[in-house]
Write a protein that holds these residues in place. Structure first.
Motif, PDB file in Angstrom:
ATOM      1  N   TYR A  48      32.673 -12.215  -0.068  1.00 18.26           N
ATOM      2  CA  TYR A  48      32.629 -11.222  -1.130  1.00 18.26           C
ATOM      3  C   TYR A  48      31.184 -10.832  -1.395  1.00 18.26           C
ATOM      4  N   VAL A  49      30.597 -10.148  -0.415  1.00 15.82           N
ATOM      5  CA  VAL A  49      29.216  -9.700  -0.524  1.00 15.82           C
ATOM      6  C   VAL A  49      29.169  -8.218  -0.236  1.00 15.82           C
ATOM      7  N   VAL A  50      27.985  -7.684  -0.298  1.00 10.92           N
ATOM      8  CA  VAL A  50      27.803  -6.246  -0.211  1.00 10.92           C
ATOM      9  C   VAL A  50      28.313  -5.645   1.090  1.00 10.92           C
ATOM     10  N   SER A  51      28.305  -6.411   2.184  1.00 12.48           N
ATOM     11  CA  SER A  51      28.708  -5.842   3.464  1.00 12.48           C
ATOM     12  C   SER A  51      30.134  -5.346   3.441  1.00 12.48           C
ATOM     13  N   ASN A  52      31.019  -6.008   2.666  1.00 13.61           N
ATOM     14  CA  ASN A  52      32.402  -5.563   2.573  1.00 13.61           C
ATOM     15  C   ASN A  52      32.507  -4.175   1.961  1.00 13.61           C
ATOM     16  N   ARG A  53      31.603  -3.857   1.064  1.00 15.25           N
ATOM     17  CA  ARG A  53      31.698  -2.602   0.333  1.00 15.25           C
ATOM     18  C   ARG A  53      31.399  -1.404   1.241  1.00 15.25           C
ATOM     19  N   PHE A  54      30.773  -1.655   2.392  1.00 14.67           N
ATOM     20  CA  PHE A  54      30.433  -0.566   3.283  1.00 14.67           C
ATOM     21  C   PHE A  54      31.594  -0.187   4.199  1.00 14.67           C
ATOM     22  N   LEU A  55      32.668  -0.958   4.204  1.00 11.19           N
ATOM     23  CA  LEU A  55      33.763  -0.712   5.116  1.00 11.19           C
ATOM     24  C   LEU A  55      34.792   0.226   4.484  1.00 11.19           C
ATOM     25  N   PRO A  56      35.095   1.347   5.119  1.00 11.97           N
ATOM     26  CA  PRO A  56      36.127   2.240   4.575  1.00 11.97           C
ATOM     27  C   PRO A  56      37.468   1.523   4.487  1.00 11.97           C
ATOM     28  N   LYS A  57      38.191   1.755   3.396  1.00  9.63           N
ATOM     29  CA  LYS A  57      39.447   1.031   3.184  1.00  9.63           C
ATOM     30  C   LYS A  57      40.489   1.359   4.254  1.00  9.63           C
ATOM     31  N   ASN A  58      40.440   2.583   4.810  1.00  5.65           N
ATOM     32  CA  ASN A  58      41.451   2.929   5.809  1.00  5.65           C
ATOM     33  C   ASN A  58      41.228   2.211   7.131  1.00  5.65           C
ATOM     34  N   GLU A  59      40.064   1.562   7.300  1.00  8.27           N
ATOM     35  CA  GLU A  59      39.822   0.772   8.504  1.00  8.27           C
ATOM     36  C   GLU A  59      40.317  -0.659   8.350  1.00  8.27           C
ATOM     37  N   MET A  60      40.511  -1.110   7.107  1.00 10.61           N
ATOM     38  CA  MET A  60      40.920  -2.491   6.850  1.00 10.61           C
ATOM     39  C   MET A  60      42.438  -2.589   6.766  1.00 10.61           C
ATOM     40  N   LEU A  61      42.967  -3.612   7.410  1.00 11.24           N
ATOM     41  CA  LEU A  61      44.415  -3.834   7.349  1.00 11.24           C
ATOM     42  C   LEU A  61      44.826  -4.273   5.953  1.00 11.24           C
ATOM     43  N   PHE A  62      43.938  -4.979   5.255  1.00 12.02           N
ATOM     44  CA  PHE A  62      44.166  -5.370   3.862  1.00 12.02           C
ATOM     45  C   PHE A  62      42.818  -5.432   3.165  1.00 12.02           C
ATOM     46  N   THR A  63      42.816  -5.266   1.851  1.00 10.57           N
ATOM     47  CA  THR A  63      41.592  -5.303   1.060  1.00 10.57           C
ATOM     48  C   THR A  63      41.393  -6.694   0.491  1.00 10.57           C
ATOM     49  N   PRO A  64      40.218  -7.312   0.672  1.00 10.91           N
ATOM     50  CA  PRO A  64      39.991  -8.660   0.131  1.00 10.91           C
ATOM     51  C   PRO A  64      40.040  -8.660  -1.389  1.00 10.91           C
ATOM     52  N   LYS A  65      40.752  -9.640  -1.950  1.00  5.88           N
ATOM     53  CA  LYS A  65      40.886  -9.760  -3.404  1.00  5.88           C
ATOM     54  C   LYS A  65      40.602 -11.195  -3.816  1.00  5.88           C
ATOM     55  N   SER A  66      40.134 -11.365  -5.058  1.00  7.62           N
ATOM     56  CA  SER A  66      39.828 -12.711  -5.552  1.00  7.62           C
ATOM     57  C   SER A  66      41.082 -13.560  -5.678  1.00  7.62           C
ATOM     58  N   LYS A  67      42.235 -12.929  -5.922  1.00  7.34           N
ATOM     59  CA  LYS A  67      43.481 -13.689  -6.074  1.00  7.34           C
ATOM     60  C   LYS A  67      44.135 -14.002  -4.729  1.00  7.34           C
ATOM     61  N   GLY A  68      43.522 -13.533  -3.634  1.00  5.43           N
ATOM     62  CA  GLY A  68      44.026 -13.874  -2.319  1.00  5.43           C
ATOM     63  C   GLY A  68      44.999 -12.858  -1.753  1.00  5.43           C
ATOM     64  N   LEU A  69      45.624 -13.230  -0.646  1.00  6.90           N
ATOM     65  CA  LEU A  69      46.558 -12.343   0.038  1.00  6.90           C
ATOM     66  C   LEU A  69      47.822 -12.135  -0.800  1.00  6.90           C
ATOM     67  N   SER A  70      48.281 -10.903  -0.833  1.00  6.16           N
ATOM     68  CA  SER A  70      49.540 -10.599  -1.522  1.00  6.16           C
ATOM     69  C   SER A  70      50.671 -10.599  -0.509  1.00  6.16           C
ATOM     70  N   ARG A  71      51.883 -10.497  -1.002  1.00  4.49           N
ATOM     71  CA  ARG A  71      53.043 -10.444  -0.103  1.00  4.49           C
ATOM     72  C   ARG A  71      52.962  -9.195   0.773  1.00  4.49           C
ATOM     73  N   LEU A  72      52.472  -8.094   0.186  1.00  4.68           N
ATOM     74  CA  LEU A  72      52.340  -6.855   0.940  1.00  4.68           C
ATOM     75  C   LEU A  72      51.297  -6.996   2.051  1.00  4.68           C
ATOM     76  N   ASP A  73      50.198  -7.684   1.764  1.00  5.87           N
ATOM     77  CA  ASP A  73      49.156  -7.919   2.776  1.00  5.87           C
ATOM     78  C   ASP A  73      49.720  -8.689   3.969  1.00  5.87           C
ATOM     79  N   ILE A  74      50.471  -9.741   3.681  1.00  4.76           N
ATOM     80  CA  ILE A  74      51.046 -10.576   4.747  1.00  4.76           C
ATOM     81  C   ILE A  74      52.053  -9.775   5.563  1.00  4.76           C
TER      82      ILE A  74
END
Length: 366
Positions: A281-307
């Motif tokens: 959870y550092v600045v490098s994540n913020r540079f990645l467009p969300k449409n390139e990521m299969l899931f967005t990192p969250k403090s509460k962890g992976l959701s059912r939708l992410d899995i």
């Protein structure tokens, strides 16, 4: 002494939330909201009975607002869950202002709770990290993972923003100390939400302006201070954070992913191909467009939708394993900070009483 009104609630909240966080990994809202309501009732009763005055009430409100804001910011950056954020705010709400063993900031005494909670944790973490680095022979691979471009950008940021903060703090009459350096590091994370190229261009312009406008740039002391600041930044950013990726993670099969697990890697889709990259959870994540990521990192962890998303493209992935962060229960850590704070206050109170008795005793002898 106001602490006696609130200490039972602090102990109850700490014990019950620590137990449930360790056993179930949850901090339930019913404990948070019930203790806040009782705390609010006691504070109002003390105010209307004139046990506490307007000055106390104003400082209490300011401290509460800052605590809520800090909790929210830490949650936004993913360093703890929403439950941890609410728990810290609750402790700051329940802790009387005259019950702090020491104060880092006049208008934010609750900062002491964070310091007492996380400094011991950080020391344990650092010791474990150092032992693991040499035990697992991770030092050489760690150095190889450091990119020259990242070092360049970090130096550019520190050189330009240290000057900007120095100008701001000197204008408002605040000296540039450790707390303000922490503010600069926090600013580094905030700037990460802006376009990478926009940030680099802006920092380059600021750096050029400093070279022409700041006379202290030609002093040896300026560069010594910058080198010292970069050394600390380098250790935290490139050694500890990067090193944690291999030391404080475990590899599991994608088919065994469970809800709430915190992924240490991002899965990116680039040119119709999937690849893994380290995800802290550092600045490098913020540079990645969300449409390139299969899931967005969250403090509460992976959701059912992410899995579900990961399993849906499972056959297209060139890998079947992913690294998961080892998590820590923050409720006991925050409770520890609150208890140590009360003990420090008690120790200070006893020492002051002893000094007063000694003074009276010497006065009587005269």
């Amino acid at each position: 002494m106001l602490i006696y009104w609130f200490l039972p609630m602090i102990l109850f909240l700490g014990i019950i939330t620590s137990y449930e966080d360790i056993k179930y990994g949850k901090i339930r809202n019913k404990w948070i909201f019930s203790t806040i309501l009782i705390g609010a009732f006691f504070n109002l009763m003390l105010f209307f009975t004139k046990t506490i005055g307007y000055e106390y009430a104003l400082l209490f409100i300011i401290n509460s607002i800052i605590s809520l804001s800090v909790s929210f910011i830490i949650w936004i950056f993913g360093f703890w869950t929403a439950g941890d954020a609410k728990l810290f705010f609750t402790y700051s709400f329940l802790m009387p202002l005259d019950a702090y063993g020491f104060r880092l900031f006049t208008y934010f005494p609750a900062a002491s709770l964070l310091l007492l909670a996380f400094v011991p944790l950080a020391l344990v973490y650092l010791l474990t990290f150092i032992i693991s680095i040499f035990k697992k022979n991770q030092f050489a691979p760690l150095l190889k993972s450091i990119r020259i471009s990242e070092i360049r950008n970090s130096l550019l940021f520190l050189f330009s923003m240290s000057w900007i903060l120095k100008l701001i703090f000197s204008y408002v009459g605040i000296s540039l100390n450790v707390s303000n350096v922490v503010s600069m590091i926090l600013l580094f994370f905030i700037i990460g939400r802006i376009s990478k190229f926009g940030v680099t261009l802006a920092l380059s312009i600021i750096a050029l302006l400093r070279l022409f406008l700041d006379p202290t740039v030609f002093l040896v002391k300026t560069w010594v201070n910058l080198l010292a600041l970069f050394s600390v930044f380098f250790v935290v950013r490139f050694i500890i954070i990067n090193g944690s990726f291999n030391i404080f993670t475990q590899t599991i099969k994608i088919s065994n992913l469970k809800e709430g697990m915190i992924s240490a890697e991002l899965i990116l889709k680039i040119n119709d191909k999937y690849k893994k990259v380290p995800s802290s959870y550092v600045v490098s994540n913020r540079f990645l467009p969300k449409n390139e990521m299969l899931f967005t990192p969250k403090s509460k962890g992976l959701s059912r939708l992410d899995i579900t998303k990961i399993n849906k493209v499972g056959k297209k992935l060139p890998f079947d394993e992913i690294k998961i962060n080892q998590t820590i229960s923050f409720a006991p850590v925050l409770f520890f900070g609150a208890v140590v704070n009360v003990l420090l206050w008690l120790l200070l109170h006893v020492l002051l009483q002893m000094r007063e008795r000694l003074r009276l005793h010497l006065k009587e002898e005269r």
